[in-house]
Design a protein around this motif. Sequence first.
Motif, short mmCIF file in Angstrom:
data_model
loop_
_atom_site.label_atom_id
_atom_site.label_comp_id
_atom_site.label_asym_id
_atom_site.label_seq_id
_atom_site.Cartn_x
_atom_site.Cartn_y
_atom_site.Cartn_z
N GLU A 115 0.66 -1.21 -0.02
CA GLU A 115 0.07 0.10 -0.17
C GLU A 115 1.08 1.21 0.12
O GLU A 115 0.70 2.41 -0.99
N GLY A 116 1.81 1.18 0.71
CA GLY A 116 2.77 2.27 0.79
C GLY A 116 3.47 2.54 -0.57
O GLY A 116 3.72 3.71 -1.11
N ILE A 117 3.80 1.55 -1.13
CA ILE A 117 4.46 1.85 -2.46
C ILE A 117 3.40 2.38 -3.41
O ILE A 117 3.74 3.47 -4.26
N ASN A 118 2.15 1.91 -3.40
CA ASN A 118 0.79 2.39 -4.32
C ASN A 118 0.82 3.91 -4.06
O ASN A 118 0.63 4.67 -4.64
N LEU A 119 0.78 4.06 -2.66
CA LEU A 119 0.53 5.56 -2.51
C LEU A 119 1.75 6.47 -2.65
O LEU A 119 1.49 7.72 -3.22
N ALA A 120 3.08 6.02 -2.62
CA ALA A 120 4.02 6.91 -3.21
C ALA A 120 3.84 6.93 -4.74
O ALA A 120 4.15 8.17 -5.11
N ARG A 121 3.52 5.89 -5.34
CA ARG A 121 3.26 6.32 -6.76
C ARG A 121 2.02 7.00 -7.25
O ARG A 121 2.25 8.02 -8.28
N GLU A 122 1.02 7.33 -6.52
CA GLU A 122 -0.02 8.17 -6.75
C GLU A 122 0.22 9.34 -6.20
O GLU A 122 -0.11 10.55 -6.83
N GLU A 123 0.79 9.56 -4.87
CA GLU A 123 0.99 11.18 -4.35
C GLU A 123 2.25 11.55 -4.68
O GLU A 123 2.29 12.88 -4.42
N ARG A 124 3.10 10.85 -5.01
CA ARG A 124 4.51 11.49 -5.39
C ARG A 124 4.93 12.20 -3.88
O ARG A 124 5.14 13.62 -4.42
N PRO A 125 5.12 11.89 -2.87
CA PRO A 125 5.11 12.89 -1.77
C PRO A 125 6.90 13.30 -1.99
O PRO A 125 7.71 12.79 -2.82
N VAL B 122 11.23 -2.66 -0.11
CA VAL B 122 10.45 -1.48 -0.66
C VAL B 122 11.21 -0.24 -1.13
O VAL B 122 11.09 0.25 -2.29
N ALA B 123 12.37 -0.01 -0.39
CA ALA B 123 13.29 1.18 -0.76
C ALA B 123 13.85 0.84 -2.38
O ALA B 123 13.84 1.59 -3.43
N LYS B 124 14.27 -0.49 -2.73
CA LYS B 124 14.70 -0.86 -3.76
C LYS B 124 13.63 -0.79 -5.03
O LYS B 124 13.89 -0.24 -6.08
N GLU B 125 12.33 -1.23 -4.54
CA GLU B 125 11.33 -1.19 -5.30
C GLU B 125 10.90 0.41 -5.64
O GLU B 125 10.69 0.74 -6.85
N LEU B 126 11.03 1.35 -4.67
CA LEU B 126 10.59 2.70 -5.12
C LEU B 126 11.72 3.43 -5.87
O LEU B 126 11.43 3.97 -6.82
N LYS B 127 12.85 2.96 -5.78
CA LYS B 127 14.23 3.30 -6.51
C LYS B 127 14.34 2.99 -8.01
O LYS B 127 14.69 3.78 -8.74
N LYS B 128 13.90 1.90 -8.40
CA LYS B 128 13.66 1.45 -9.81
C LYS B 128 12.61 1.83 -10.53
O LYS B 128 12.59 1.98 -11.56
N ASP B 129 11.67 2.71 -9.77
CA ASP B 129 10.46 3.10 -10.28
C ASP B 129 10.54 4.62 -10.83
O ASP B 129 10.93 5.44 -10.09
N GLU B 130 10.48 4.87 -12.16
CA GLU B 130 10.65 6.36 -12.87
C GLU B 130 9.63 7.08 -11.85
O GLU B 130 10.14 8.47 -11.50
N ARG B 131 8.75 6.91 -11.40
CA ARG B 131 7.80 7.83 -10.62
C ARG B 131 8.29 8.06 -9.37
O ARG B 131 7.87 9.31 -8.48
N THR B 132 8.91 7.37 -8.77
CA THR B 132 9.39 7.62 -7.21
C THR B 132 10.74 7.46 -6.78
O THR B 132 11.33 7.71 -5.97
#
Length: 97
Positions: A36-46, A63-73
Amino acid sequence: MAKILIIEDEPDQVKMVKLRLEANNYSVSASGNAQEGINLAREERPDLILLDMLLPDMDGLDVAKELKKDERTKDIPIIVVTAMGTPNIEEACIQAG
């Protein structure tokens, strides 16, 4: 107003941090699990993510690795919040991004 996302599964921790941040004029959202946190980060771009290392559905490093490999986050700064006393946790967090 800066947006902060808290990814933390302990409700009391979330409440304490959220109240303090909101009292200092930050917009705060929170998630109690990794996906859910990953999804929120992608949607809200905090502007910042506060990330717990011990989550029920995924390790915080993953989680950090997943966020760092996504262009949106990938450019969102992450501050790791943990009580883990594991040797080399700081180095592992840096390597995860």
